[in-house]
Design an enzyme around this catalytic site. Structure first.
Site, PDB file in Angstrom:
ATOM      1  N   CYS A   1     -18.601  31.105  21.237  1.00 18.29           N
ATOM      2  CA  CYS A   1     -17.314  30.427  21.399  1.00 18.29           C
ATOM      3  C   CYS A   1     -17.128  29.910  22.805  1.00 18.29           C
ATOM      4  O   CYS A   1     -17.473  30.596  23.777  1.00 18.29           O
ATOM      5  CB  CYS A   1     -16.160  31.408  21.166  1.00 18.29           C
ATOM      6  SG  CYS A   1     -16.153  32.086  19.538  1.00 18.29           S
TER       7      CYS A   1
ATOM      8  N   ARG B   1     -17.460  17.240   3.900  1.00 15.95           N
ATOM      9  CA  ARG B   1     -16.118  17.502   3.385  1.00 15.95           C
ATOM     10  C   ARG B   1     -15.315  16.223   3.133  1.00 15.95           C
ATOM     11  O   ARG B   1     -14.595  16.105   2.174  1.00 15.95           O
ATOM     12  CB  ARG B   1     -15.361  18.359   4.401  1.00 15.95           C
ATOM     13  CG  ARG B   1     -14.269  19.182   3.796  1.00 15.95           C
ATOM     14  CD  ARG B   1     -14.023  20.386   4.652  1.00 15.95           C
ATOM     15  NE  ARG B   1     -15.087  21.355   4.459  1.00 15.95           N
ATOM     16  CZ  ARG B   1     -15.136  22.203   3.441  1.00 15.95           C
ATOM     17  NH1 ARG B   1     -14.193  22.202   2.544  1.00 15.95           N
ATOM     18  NH2 ARG B   1     -16.124  23.052   3.327  1.00 15.95           N
TER      19      ARG B   1
END
Ligand code: XMP
Length: 520
Positions: free
Chosen positions: A344, A439
């Site tokens: 991250c 997507r």
């Protein structure tokens, strides 16, 4: 009893969560900033129980979940996690139909059944079979023989797969169908291993059981060696996590998908989740980097309305307000963690996020009030971190720890004699591109988000999930033994904390020695 009496002197230093965290309210603390105090114990590590209830209808035998990331959890990982008593959350960076098939693969997994066994055709030469064994480095030489339609024709026994018969056809050497012992897939019942075990005991000298369907097509293969290994494993303390129909549990992540007008695409989300539910998914995770938002809240509400009994995980948040919000929207279990993950960069890029132990404490307070569970998501690098996380949460979610496992998606790379697998943040540019492209059907300019919040990295390979989990579980059980906690509820009640100085942290790891073998 003197041994169990708490000393006032100790309690000045080692404080329970409700004293310790408020006393440290102006500093964000993470795993390495604190340590747990030992307590009087009558509990042996091996006797501790690790089962956890995350929602009504979602019970795990170990409190460990593999992360919904495209380099961590697909069907192989989810299967391995459930077999070990945990849960895998299938990621959503793939076409919706593919995610549905992956759920089916986990739910239909029959432990010990090789569902796509290597087979040969009657027309092949034995020489071809020998070549295939050498090329693919198979450690076996007995093969089912099927025709073009997949119907079982016989069995090619290993003792005829020899160079001297290379010019013979498989058809000449096979044991014909009438002499091959088989079982119909329907007869396997709820416990295929017990059924196969009985079969092997009754059929002296037979080491392979062929499974066929009603049309006599080859459905799978069970080997005696697998049955013996699994029977042995069944003595293990932690049983696979199964649903009420004895199928492995499986979770799937979904995003708060938007339509071309930027509105929540309710129809699409509902259609997709209906498909997942039909395939038997046990829990849906509405996974985003920022869960305390209208989009995530509305998604949870839509799902809760449509599927009143479906366990829903949602996140991620790091505040009590975030937990209350998602709980009010209908989530059962809430992911806690913003920026602690090993890949991250949210805290660097956005300047946002809370160190994990402080985030877990604040969130745990709201979770108690709202009667929901919380999951510690990210930043876990060792079993001790899990023990600390479990003092405040009901389970942990790990990405990096599993990314180097055989069961993680992706190929193994060799660099300077060492082996690695790719591991990337779901907010890395490459992962966002893959997710957005599939997507939303975009090929070019696939993402509006220009600042990646994750990196692309490598993890050294680390063997099977079984092996990694065995070490983690051993560590969790040791921690519980030190605190005299028989189960996770007692661990949460008993934990006392103290802050660690940088020198204390150095003292905690091996020091002043030349390490010959690492601890793991
Ligand atoms: P570990 O430390 O187990 O963390 O590798 C896995 C968790 O990290 C989160 N995650 C991300 N967070 N940028 C982030 O800030 C990213 O690109 C990213 N990808 C995953 C996620 O919660 C996961 O479970």
């Amino acid at each position: 009893m003197a041994a169990t009496r708490k000393s006032n002197f100790d309690s000045l230093f080692y404080q329970p969560a409700d004293k310790f965290f408020p006393a440290n309210h102006n500093t964000g603390l993470t795993f390495d900033d604190i340590t747990l105090a030992t307590l009087y114990s009558e509990i042996l590590p091996r006797d501790t129980l690790l089962d956890t209830q995350l929602a009504e209808g979602l019970h795990l035998n170990i409190p460990v979940i593999s992360s919904d990331m495209d380099t961590v959890t697909e069907s192989r990982m989810a299967t391995a996690m459930a077999l070990n008593g945990g849960l895998g959350l299938l990621h959503y960076n793939l076409p919706e139909r593919e995610q549905l098939s992956q759920v089916s693969r986990v739910k239909n997994h029959v432990h010990g059944l090789i569902q796509e066994p290597i087979k040969v055709l009657p027309d092949q030469f034995i020489g071809d079979v020998i070549e295939m064994i050498e090329q693919k480095k198979f450690g076996f030489s007995t093969f089912p023989v099927v025709d073009e339609q997949g119907k079982l024709v016989g069995l090619l026994p290993g003792h005829v797969v020899k160079p001297r018969y290379a010019k013979r056809k498989v058809a000449e050497a096979l044991q014909p169908r009438a002499h091959v012992e088989t079982i119909n897939q329907k007869e396997l019942g709820k416990d295929p291993i017990a059924r196969a075990d009985k079969f092997f005991t009754e059929h002296l000298g037979i080491h392979k059981l062929l499974v066929v369907d009603d049309k006599d097509r080859l459905y799978g293969l069970i080997t005696l060696s697998d049955v013996e290994r699994i029977t042995q494993e069944r003595l293990a303390q932690f049983k696979p996590a199964r649903d009420s129909r004895f199928r492995l549990v499986c979770g799937a992540a979904v995003s708060a998908t938007r339509n071309a007008f930027g509105e929540l695409d309710r129809n699409r989300i509902l259609a997709h989740v209906s498909g997942l539910v039909e395939r038997g998914v046990d829990v849906i995770a509405v996974s985003t980097a920022h869960g305390h938002t209208k989009g995530v809240g509305d998604t949870v509400k839509v799902l809760r309305g449509a599927f009143p009994d479906l366990p829903i995980i949602a996140g991620n948040v790091t505040s009590a307000a975030g937990v209350e919000f998602l709980a009010d929207c209908g989530a059962d279990s809430i992911k806690i963690g913003q920026g602690p993950g090993s890949i991250c960069t949210t805290r660097i890029v956005a300047g946002v996020g809370i160190p994990q132990m402080t985030a877990l404490y604040t969130c745990s307070q709201a979770a108690k009030k709202k009667k929901v569970t919380i999951l510690a998501d990210g930043g876990i690098t060792k079993s001790g971190d899990i023990v600390k996380a479990l003092t405040l949460s009901q389970a942990v979610i790990c990405g990096g720890i599993f990314a180097g496992c055989n069961e993680a998606p992706g190929d193994v790379l060799e660099i300077s004699g060492k082996y690695y697998k790719q591991y990337r943040g779901m907010g890395s540019f490459a992962a966002m591109k893959a997710g957005s492209a599939v997507r939303y059907g975009h090929e070019k300019n696939p993402t509006q988000k220009v600042a990646p919040e994750g990196v692309e990295a490598l993890k050294e390979t680390c063997g099977s999930v079984d092996r990694v989990l065995a070490q983690l579980i051993g560590g969790i059980q040791s921690g519980m033994g030190y605190l005299g906690a028989k189960n996770l509820e007692q661990l949460r009640q008993k934990a006392c904390y103290i802050r660690v100085s940088p020198a204390g942290m150095r003292e905690a790891a091996p020091h002043d020695v030349v390490e010959l073998k690492t601890g793991n």
